[in-house]
Design a protein around this motif. Structure first.
Motif, PDB file in Angstrom:
ATOM      1  N   ASP A 173      -7.375  77.374  31.874  1.00  0.00           N
ATOM      2  CA  ASP A 173      -6.648  78.335  30.854  1.00  0.00           C
ATOM      3  C   ASP A 173      -7.395  77.555  29.914  1.00  0.00           C
ATOM      4  OD1 ASP A 173      -4.311  79.445  30.380  1.00  0.00           O
ATOM      5  OD2 ASP A 173      -3.674  77.454  30.347  1.00  0.00           O
ATOM      6  N   GLN A 174      -7.225  76.372  29.834  1.00  0.00           N
ATOM      7  CA  GLN A 174      -8.265  75.639  27.988  1.00  0.00           C
ATOM      8  C   GLN A 174      -8.905  76.341  27.150  1.00  0.00           C
ATOM      9  OE1 GLN A 174      -8.539  71.285  29.798  1.00  0.00           O
ATOM     10  NE2 GLN A 174      -6.340  71.106  29.742  1.00  0.00           N
ATOM     11  N   ASN A 175     -10.159  76.402  28.023  1.00  0.00           N
ATOM     12  CA  ASN A 175     -11.152  77.494  27.994  1.00  0.00           C
ATOM     13  C   ASN A 175     -10.894  78.883  27.790  1.00  0.00           C
ATOM     14  OD1 ASN A 175     -13.597  74.929  27.357  1.00  0.00           O
ATOM     15  ND2 ASN A 175     -12.121  74.087  29.261  1.00  0.00           N
ATOM     16  N   GLY A 176      -9.795  79.762  28.362  1.00  0.00           N
ATOM     17  CA  GLY A 176      -9.543  80.810  27.363  1.00  0.00           C
ATOM     18  C   GLY A 176     -10.545  81.933  29.201  1.00  0.00           C
ATOM     19  N   LEU A 177     -10.055  81.192  29.708  1.00  0.00           N
ATOM     20  CA  LEU A 177     -11.360  81.368  30.822  1.00  0.00           C
ATOM     21  C   LEU A 177      -9.947  82.332  32.024  1.00  0.00           C
ATOM     22  CD1 LEU A 177     -14.152  79.563  31.573  1.00  0.00           C
ATOM     23  CD2 LEU A 177     -14.066  81.666  30.286  1.00  0.00           C
ATOM     24  N   VAL A 178      -9.449  83.249  31.491  1.00  0.00           N
ATOM     25  CA  VAL A 178      -8.274  84.192  31.860  1.00  0.00           C
ATOM     26  C   VAL A 178      -8.570  85.261  32.443  1.00  0.00           C
ATOM     27  CG1 VAL A 178      -6.640  82.340  30.976  1.00  0.00           C
ATOM     28  CG2 VAL A 178      -6.706  84.365  30.003  1.00  0.00           C
ATOM     29  N   PRO A 179      -8.221  85.910  33.102  1.00  0.00           N
ATOM     30  CA  PRO A 179      -8.039  87.519  33.651  1.00  0.00           C
ATOM     31  C   PRO A 179      -7.443  88.184  32.377  1.00  0.00           C
ATOM     32  CG  PRO A 179      -6.883  86.770  35.346  1.00  0.00           C
ATOM     33  CD  PRO A 179      -6.918  85.558  34.433  1.00  0.00           C
ATOM     34  N   ALA A 181     -10.055  87.848  29.623  1.00  0.00           N
ATOM     35  CA  ALA A 181     -10.745  87.045  28.773  1.00  0.00           C
ATOM     36  C   ALA A 181     -11.921  87.462  28.477  1.00  0.00           C
ATOM     37  CB  ALA A 181     -10.563  86.000  28.932  1.00  0.00           C
ATOM     38  N   ARG A 182     -12.391  88.098  26.769  1.00  0.00           N
ATOM     39  CA  ARG A 182     -13.655  89.243  27.052  1.00  0.00           C
ATOM     40  C   ARG A 182     -15.110  87.923  26.458  1.00  0.00           C
ATOM     41  NH1 ARG A 182     -13.707  94.591  25.261  1.00  0.00           N
ATOM     42  NH2 ARG A 182     -12.099  95.518  25.487  1.00  0.00           N
ATOM     43  N   LEU A 183     -15.786  88.520  27.317  1.00  0.00           N
ATOM     44  CA  LEU A 183     -16.609  87.148  27.333  1.00  0.00           C
ATOM     45  C   LEU A 183     -18.355  87.488  27.663  1.00  0.00           C
ATOM     46  CD1 LEU A 183     -17.944  86.636  30.400  1.00  0.00           C
ATOM     47  CD2 LEU A 183     -16.223  85.631  30.204  1.00  0.00           C
ATOM     48  N   ILE A 184     -19.499  86.989  27.307  1.00  0.00           N
ATOM     49  CA  ILE A 184     -21.264  87.743  27.854  1.00  0.00           C
ATOM     50  C   ILE A 184     -21.879  86.154  27.865  1.00  0.00           C
ATOM     51  CG2 ILE A 184     -20.773  88.920  25.736  1.00  0.00           C
ATOM     52  CD1 ILE A 184     -23.098  87.551  24.160  1.00  0.00           C
ATOM     53  N   VAL A 185     -22.806  86.421  28.461  1.00  0.00           N
ATOM     54  CA  VAL A 185     -23.221  85.501  29.314  1.00  0.00           C
ATOM     55  C   VAL A 185     -24.753  86.006  28.648  1.00  0.00           C
ATOM     56  CG1 VAL A 185     -25.219  84.881  31.094  1.00  0.00           C
ATOM     57  CG2 VAL A 185     -23.011  86.032  31.739  1.00  0.00           C
ATOM     58  N   GLU A 186     -24.660  84.229  27.430  1.00  0.00           N
ATOM     59  CA  GLU A 186     -26.075  83.669  26.359  1.00  0.00           C
ATOM     60  C   GLU A 186     -27.467  83.890  27.576  1.00  0.00           C
ATOM     61  OE1 GLU A 186     -24.612  81.374  23.777  1.00  0.00           O
ATOM     62  OE2 GLU A 186     -23.486  83.114  22.723  1.00  0.00           O
ATOM     63  N   ARG A 187     -26.709  82.355  28.758  1.00  0.00           N
ATOM     64  CA  ARG A 187     -28.012  82.233  29.026  1.00  0.00           C
ATOM     65  C   ARG A 187     -28.008  81.659  30.480  1.00  0.00           C
ATOM     66  NH1 ARG A 187     -31.371  77.270  29.176  1.00  0.00           N
ATOM     67  NH2 ARG A 187     -29.074  76.249  28.298  1.00  0.00           N
ATOM     68  N   ARG A 188     -28.626  81.535  31.354  1.00  0.00           N
ATOM     69  CA  ARG A 188     -28.734  81.563  32.688  1.00  0.00           C
ATOM     70  C   ARG A 188     -30.148  80.592  33.331  1.00  0.00           C
ATOM     71  NH1 ARG A 188     -28.424  86.829  36.616  1.00  0.00           N
ATOM     72  NH2 ARG A 188     -29.964  87.274  35.055  1.00  0.00           N
ATOM     73  N   GLY A 201     -15.081  84.373  20.307  1.00  0.00           N
ATOM     74  CA  GLY A 201     -14.988  84.182  19.347  1.00  0.00           C
ATOM     75  C   GLY A 201     -15.429  82.614  19.130  1.00  0.00           C
ATOM     76  N   HIS A 202     -15.975  81.928  20.081  1.00  0.00           N
ATOM     77  CA  HIS A 202     -15.590  80.261  20.239  1.00  0.00           C
ATOM     78  C   HIS A 202     -16.607  79.955  20.972  1.00  0.00           C
ATOM     79  CE1 HIS A 202     -11.531  80.571  20.603  1.00  0.00           C
ATOM     80  NE2 HIS A 202     -11.056  81.357  21.203  1.00  0.00           N
ATOM     81  N   ASP A 203     -16.818  78.970  20.266  1.00  0.00           N
ATOM     82  CA  ASP A 203     -18.133  78.016  21.365  1.00  0.00           C
ATOM     83  C   ASP A 203     -18.235  78.504  22.314  1.00  0.00           C
ATOM     84  OD1 ASP A 203     -18.182  76.596  18.479  1.00  0.00           O
ATOM     85  OD2 ASP A 203     -17.206  75.316  19.049  1.00  0.00           O
ATOM     86  N   PRO A 204     -20.105  78.213  22.567  1.00  0.00           N
ATOM     87  CA  PRO A 204     -20.225  77.939  24.263  1.00  0.00           C
ATOM     88  C   PRO A 204     -19.639  77.619  25.227  1.00  0.00           C
ATOM     89  CG  PRO A 204     -22.600  78.570  22.580  1.00  0.00           C
ATOM     90  CD  PRO A 204     -21.346  77.948  22.236  1.00  0.00           C
ATOM     91  N   ILE A 205     -19.335  77.240  26.533  1.00  0.00           N
ATOM     92  CA  ILE A 205     -19.312  77.337  27.730  1.00  0.00           C
ATOM     93  C   ILE A 205     -20.204  76.578  28.608  1.00  0.00           C
ATOM     94  CG2 ILE A 205     -17.639  76.554  29.054  1.00  0.00           C
ATOM     95  CD1 ILE A 205     -15.813  77.630  27.220  1.00  0.00           C
ATOM     96  N   THR A 206     -21.160  75.589  29.518  1.00  0.00           N
ATOM     97  CA  THR A 206     -21.728  76.079  30.138  1.00  0.00           C
ATOM     98  C   THR A 206     -20.876  75.543  31.556  1.00  0.00           C
ATOM     99  OG1 THR A 206     -23.348  75.465  28.841  1.00  0.00           O
ATOM    100  CG2 THR A 206     -24.271  74.796  31.143  1.00  0.00           C
ATOM    101  N   LEU A 207     -21.186  76.268  32.024  1.00  0.00           N
ATOM    102  CA  LEU A 207     -20.499  76.070  33.061  1.00  0.00           C
ATOM    103  C   LEU A 207     -21.578  75.289  34.745  1.00  0.00           C
ATOM    104  CD1 LEU A 207     -17.851  78.910  33.156  1.00  0.00           C
ATOM    105  CD2 LEU A 207     -17.695  75.906  33.500  1.00  0.00           C
TER     106      LEU A 207
END
Length: 228
Positions: A173-179, A181-188, A201-207
């Protein structure tokens, strides 16, 4: 009327049993999921077998009977509608409603549940994106793919959060990862076992891959996801 313990077993088997009807759910896995010893789980399953709620094969596992599956879907419907009611009407955080619903699902009447369903506008998913079975026991699940399997630089939409852990839900929730939400995978990064994503338009997140696998997505353009 099944006891709350029986209902918990039925629900857990439904959630965790293999999709192949001929495959059994191992007893060790069931015992771990409901938080009891294998011996306790086996004793309960034998009792449920006598009531024709499950099919049990020693040293192989267990699966739901048609009657058991019908009851499991009723419990799951109550649970997920209650979760949504707690969030949408009572204002509880989505990270805390699972445990509350675990209690209320066994106490709520069909009359009250029908009223909650109508009040919420007959929803099809709970706060985490899990499908809510209909009153007739039908489940309409949207096609989805786990995030790490999607190709990079394609617009995606989160459909479902496959984890009820409060800490993970708070982080999501804090990172906007909710049903929705739109996103893209930048790198694996297979060596680091991690996925870098960008939500809006937020900063990248690494999971870590294990965390990313809890995010189930669909293409934002409506096309079929292209796993790689």
């Amino acid at each position: 009327m099944p006891t709350s313990t029986v209902e918990n077993y039925l629900k857990q088997i439904y959630i965790d049993q293999p999709t192949d009807e001929a495959t059994m759910m191992p007893m060790g896995r069931l015992a771990s999921a409901v938080g009891v010893t294998p011996g306790t789980a086996t004793a309960m399953i034998k009792t449920m077998t006598e009531s024709d709620l499950v099919v049990y094969e020693p040293r192989t596992g267990v699966r739901l009977s048609p009657e058991g599956e019908s009851l499991a879907l009723q419990v799951l419907r109550r649970h997920r509608l209650v979760e949504l009611w707690l969030v949408e009407i009572l204002g509880l955080d989505w990270s805390e409603v699972h445990e509350e619903a675990e209690v209320l699902e066994h106490a709520i009447s069909d009359k009250v549940l029908a009223r909650i369903d109508a009040l919420l506008g007959h929803p099809t998913v709970d706060p985490h994106g899990d499908p809510i079975p209909t009153a007739d026991g039908d489940v309409v699940a949207r096609a989805h793919t786990s995030l790490p399997r999607c190709e990079t630089d394609k617009p995606l939409r989160i459909v479902r959060i496959a984890d009820q852990d409060p800490e993970f839900l708070t982080y999501a929730d804090q990172n906007g990862l909710v049903p929705g939400a739109r996103l893209i995978v930048e790198r694996r990064d297979r060596i680091a076992d991690a996925v870098t994503i960008r939500v809006g338009g937020h900063d990248p997140i690494t999971l870590g891959t294990s965390a990313a696998e809890r995010l189930l997505v669909e293409p934002a353009d409506g096309q079929t996801a292209d796993p790689r």
